[in-house]
Scaffold this active site. Structure first.
Site, PDB file in Angstrom:
ATOM      1  N   ASN A  70       0.824  -1.204   0.000  1.00 16.16           N
ATOM      2  CA  ASN A  70       0.000   0.000   0.000  1.00 16.16           C
ATOM      3  C   ASN A  70       0.854   1.247   0.000  1.00 16.16           C
ATOM      4  O   ASN A  70       1.986   1.248   0.493  1.00 16.16           O
ATOM      5  CB  ASN A  70      -0.952   0.009   1.204  1.00 16.16           C
ATOM      6  CG  ASN A  70      -0.295   0.628   2.431  1.00 16.16           C
ATOM      7  OD1 ASN A  70      -0.277   1.846   2.589  1.00 16.16           O
ATOM      8  ND2 ASN A  70       0.257  -0.226   3.290  1.00 16.16           N
ATOM      9  N   ASN A 128       5.275   7.943  14.399  1.00 11.94           N
ATOM     10  CA  ASN A 128       5.455   7.241  13.124  1.00 11.94           C
ATOM     11  C   ASN A 128       6.642   7.868  12.401  1.00 11.94           C
ATOM     12  O   ASN A 128       6.494   8.870  11.706  1.00 11.94           O
ATOM     13  CB  ASN A 128       4.170   7.377  12.305  1.00 11.94           C
ATOM     14  CG  ASN A 128       4.248   6.648  10.987  1.00 11.94           C
ATOM     15  OD1 ASN A 128       5.305   6.178  10.571  1.00 11.94           O
ATOM     16  ND2 ASN A 128       3.133   6.568  10.304  1.00 11.94           N
ATOM     17  N   CYS A 131       6.968   5.790   7.964  1.00 14.06           N
ATOM     18  CA  CYS A 131       6.074   5.622   6.823  1.00 14.06           C
ATOM     19  C   CYS A 131       6.865   5.719   5.530  1.00 14.06           C
ATOM     20  O   CYS A 131       7.510   6.728   5.269  1.00 14.06           O
ATOM     21  CB  CYS A 131       4.977   6.675   6.828  1.00 14.06           C
ATOM     22  SG  CYS A 131       3.895   6.494   5.388  1.00 14.06           S
ATOM     23  N   ILE A 193       7.324  -4.177  13.384  1.00 17.24           N
ATOM     24  CA  ILE A 193       7.899  -3.294  12.371  1.00 17.24           C
ATOM     25  C   ILE A 193       6.796  -2.613  11.548  1.00 17.24           C
ATOM     26  O   ILE A 193       5.673  -3.112  11.470  1.00 17.24           O
ATOM     27  CB  ILE A 193       8.814  -4.094  11.399  1.00 17.24           C
ATOM     28  CG1 ILE A 193       8.031  -5.195  10.713  1.00 17.24           C
ATOM     29  CG2 ILE A 193      10.010  -4.606  12.104  1.00 17.24           C
ATOM     30  CD1 ILE A 193       8.796  -5.988   9.664  1.00 17.24           C
ATOM     31  N   ASN A 194       7.151  -1.509  10.911  1.00 22.99           N
ATOM     32  CA  ASN A 194       6.304  -0.926   9.883  1.00 22.99           C
ATOM     33  C   ASN A 194       6.470  -1.764   8.613  1.00 22.99           C
ATOM     34  O   ASN A 194       7.146  -2.797   8.626  1.00 22.99           O
ATOM     35  CB  ASN A 194       6.695   0.542   9.652  1.00 22.99           C
ATOM     36  CG  ASN A 194       5.529   1.369   9.101  1.00 22.99           C
ATOM     37  OD1 ASN A 194       4.806   0.924   8.212  1.00 22.99           O
ATOM     38  ND2 ASN A 194       5.367   2.581   9.624  1.00 22.99           N
ATOM     39  N   THR A 195       5.874  -1.329   7.517  1.00 22.55           N
ATOM     40  CA  THR A 195       5.914  -2.134   6.287  1.00 22.55           C
ATOM     41  C   THR A 195       7.301  -2.147   5.651  1.00 22.55           C
ATOM     42  O   THR A 195       8.099  -1.237   5.842  1.00 22.55           O
ATOM     43  CB  THR A 195       4.917  -1.591   5.259  1.00 22.55           C
ATOM     44  OG1 THR A 195       5.196  -0.206   5.040  1.00 22.55           O
ATOM     45  CG2 THR A 195       3.492  -1.755   5.737  1.00 22.55           C
ATOM     46  N   GLY A 249       3.289  -7.391  12.304  1.00 21.51           N
ATOM     47  CA  GLY A 249       3.714  -7.858  10.991  1.00 21.51           C
ATOM     48  C   GLY A 249       3.129  -9.224  10.681  1.00 21.51           C
ATOM     49  O   GLY A 249       3.656 -10.245  11.119  1.00 21.51           O
ATOM     50  N   GLY A 250       2.011  -9.250   9.981  1.00 27.26           N
ATOM     51  CA  GLY A 250       1.478 -10.519   9.487  1.00 27.26           C
ATOM     52  C   GLY A 250       0.714 -11.356  10.488  1.00 27.26           C
ATOM     53  O   GLY A 250       0.461 -12.534  10.240  1.00 27.26           O
ATOM     54  N   GLY A 271      -2.951  -5.749  11.878  1.00 25.26           N
ATOM     55  CA  GLY A 271      -3.157  -4.744  10.847  1.00 25.26           C
ATOM     56  C   GLY A 271      -3.891  -5.261   9.637  1.00 25.26           C
ATOM     57  O   GLY A 271      -5.123  -5.251   9.575  1.00 25.26           O
TER      58      GLY A 271
END
Lengths: 310, 323
Positions: A70, A128, A131, A193-195, A249-250, A271
């Site tokens: 995304n 954040n 991003c 983690i973030n993406t 994460g996942g 998420g």
């Protein structure tokens, strides 16, 4: 008797270790159509910036194998509308509220964080600095230990009441160095983690699928990466500093969440799974409880960092 | 809590139709209320589904063609749900209700759906979205569908006809072999003639005018050309338009509505959805607004899928995601 599942994160008392991941649950009202938010340990909002952001051009999201990429671009209503229209409802839901804070300058992070810190009903702030989908700010603050020290340190000075959480990006050479910088600058908890930065290409058109060209990969595909980073940060920095980790994460099931706790997380966020099933986060919380009962644990804290290695 | 909470709905029947379509009947919960134009969001993955294991299913979740230069070495398991228009919600009496969907097989998710069998259960969220506004004063309803856009129009045609309006449905496709509607023997190519078929099985209360680009069925040409020819004889007085189809088609119909002075034109938009409940913000479309830039983003899932045509800035971006 059922095992105790409550955990503490800074000054936030959570009735279970599960919270929403920022950007996957709006400002709460959308999910409240599917379950009562107080079934969660905490609710984390979409990122808030000083001014409203419309977000990136579309397409903004595309499914990939075992995940999705995304590039929404931090679309949000802005600080003023959040405080006026979103927070009053959210703080009545009987769930701790953590507001994700984004900015493109240190001044913006400080301004948004201090305004939220002064607002009734904000229990935590999640900075954040990770991003990957905006032109200015975001990730650039999260990719050097010096920048992390600067932004976290500045926000630390401004925030008096809310628990200060820092959300880290996996798109770095050594996440433990970033974690150390955040902790030394005053972070009371770390989200990781973030993406993962990613690119999806359409071979037929020979163009990127997303208007933003690249985006952030999330979903089950990134779980092993996230587990490794939680494990590393816990073992090298966080455990010794006494700073709790929020693993994300996942995660789709209670067992997924338990894996994060074993790697060293104190709490978890759900998420992408919420997109698949709006009730995913409460199902994960129930799954953790049933794991504890089936395996004879009395308290969820017994799992934290309990990975048996060797 | 609303009616949207994930439901496990039994498949009552599944009938394939021309053009890689299938009609899917599900047992709907008795408490469901639905307006024409709403949609459901369906999980298509199912590792436990023996009917799909071992089959080679094209993977198109990332918008790519079906691996034309090789073979995927493991099957797809689509992560996010697939939004599908509600064609009808039928009260069968005795308290049981039937949800009718029209699915076009375009990728891995719809392929998996079309492989399911009667008796299987599907994980469904819905009904979602706002649906069409049926409260307009016009006595003549003109419905325009392109491709899979016919799906919500069949139930809409029922409702409009039941409210006493005359209903004309235009349906445009590339060729006859892509038309999923059951048609009478009398359906044939009509060249530049606009011929209405009365009371076809899926559109019992409406006149159906078909248009195909290659002329293999009905009017030869685009659906807007057929509409222009029809309008030349019938006029557009007291008419309201209801449209669902590809962006380019909807933009062309919206332009025709503007030029012909049609009072109102509602369009139902299609878009790539991550969640369909308003949290992922992926299905954003530009809607005209009184601000400096002249538009604001609205969500197809939550603010739509139906919008006033004149408010929509058609960008045709979603088409680029498809194969």
């Amino acid at each position: 008797m059922s095992a105790a599942v409550n955990v503490t994160l800074g000054r936030i008392a959570m009735r279970n270790p599960v919270m929403t991941a920022s950007g996957t649950s709006g400002y709460g009202q959308e999910l409240a159509e599917f379950f009562e938010l107080k079934a969660l340990g905490a609710f984390v909002t979409k990122a808030i910036t000083r001014a409203e952001r419309l977000g990136n051009e579309t397409p903004r999201l595309v499914e990939t194998r075992a995940g999705m990429v995304n590039a929404i671009g931090l679309a949000n209503v802005g600080l003023e509308v959040f405080l006026k229209d979103k927070l009053p409802w959210l703080r009545e839901q009987g769930v701790p509220v953590i507001v994700n804070v984004a900015g493109s300058t240190i001044d913006e992070y400080v301004a948004v964080a201090s305004a939220l810190d002064g607002a009734e009903g904000v229990d935590g702030l999640e900075l954040n600095i990770s991003c990957p989908n905006v032109k200015a700010g975001g990730l650039e603050f999260g990719r050097s230990d010096k920048a992390i020290r600067d932004v976290v340190g500045a926000v630390r000075q401004a925030v008096k009441r809310a628990t200060l959480i820092v959300k880290l990006t996996p798109n770095v050479t050594d996440i433990t160095a970033m974690a150390r910088a955040a902790i030394e600058a005053g972070a009371e908890a770390l989200t990781l983690i973030n993406t993962l930065s990613g690119l999806v290409i359409n071979a037929r058109t020979r163009r990127p699928v997303l208007a933003n060209v690249f985006g952030g990969l999330s979903g089950p595909a990134i779980k092993p990466v996230a587990l490794k980073m939680v494990y590393d940060v816990y073992r090298t920095v966080a455990r010794e500093a006494g700073v709790p980790i929020i693993g994300v994460g996942g995660i789709q099931t209670g067992a997924d969440a338990v894996e994060f706790l074993l790697a060293g997380a104190t709490a978890v966020q759900v998420g992408t799974a919420t997109f698949v099933d709006p009730r995913a986060s409460v199902d994960v919380a129930a799954g953790i409880a049933s794991y504890l009962d089936e395996n004879g644990f009395e308290n969820v804290s017994e799992l934290i960092g309990g990975l048996r290695v060797g | 809590m609303t009616q949207a909470a994930p439901w496990q709905l039994e498949i009552l029947g599944l009938r394939s139709a021309r053009g890689d379509y299938c009609w899917l009947d599900l047992a709907a919960p008795p408490e469901w209320q639905s307006r024409p134009g709403q949609f459901v969001n369906i999980r298509c993955d199912d590792a436990a589904d023996a009917t799909v294991s071992g089959q080679e299913i094209p993977w198109t979740g990332d918008g790519l063609p079906d691996a034309p230069h090789g073979r995927h070495l493991h099957g797809p398991s689509p992560l996010v749900r697939r939004p599908i228009s509600i064609s009808r919600l039928i009260d069968d009496g005795d308290g049981s209700r039937r949800l009718v969907l029209l699915v076009r097989v375009v990728g891995s998710g719809s392929q998996l759906l079309s492989n399911r069998k009667a008796g299987d259960r599907l994980d469904v969220i819905g009904p979602l979205g706002n649906g069409f506004d049926l409260g307009g004063p016009a006595r003549r309803a003109v419905l325009v569908g392109g491709g899979c856009g016919i799906a919500p129009l069949v139930g809409l045609a029922d409702a409009l006809a039941a409210s006493g309006r005359s209903v004309t449905v235009f349906y445009g496709e590339r060729s006859a072999d892509r038309v999923p509607l059951p048609l009478p023997e009398s359906a044939r190519p009509t060249g530049d003639g606009v011929v209405a078929l009365r009371g076809t099985p899926q559109l019992p209360g409406a006149d159906l005018i078909l248009a195909t680009e290659d002329g293999s069925l009905g009017f030869k040409g685009r659906v807007t050309d057929a509409m222009a020819a029809w309008g030349a004889s019938c006029g557009w007085d007291d008419a309201e338009l209801f449209v669902c189809g590809p962006d380019v088609m909807m933009a062309a119909v919206a332009a025709l509505a503007r030029v012909r002075g049609v009072e109102r034109c509602q369009v139902s938009l299609e878009n790539y959805m991550g969640c369909a409940i308003g949290v992922c913000l992926s299905c954003a479309v530009k809607i005209r607004a009184d601000n400096a830039q002249g538009w604001t983003y609205k969500l197809v899932c939550r603010d739509g899928p139906v919008f006033e045509a004149g408010d929509v800035i058609f960008e045709n971006k979603w088409e680029g995601c498809k194969k």
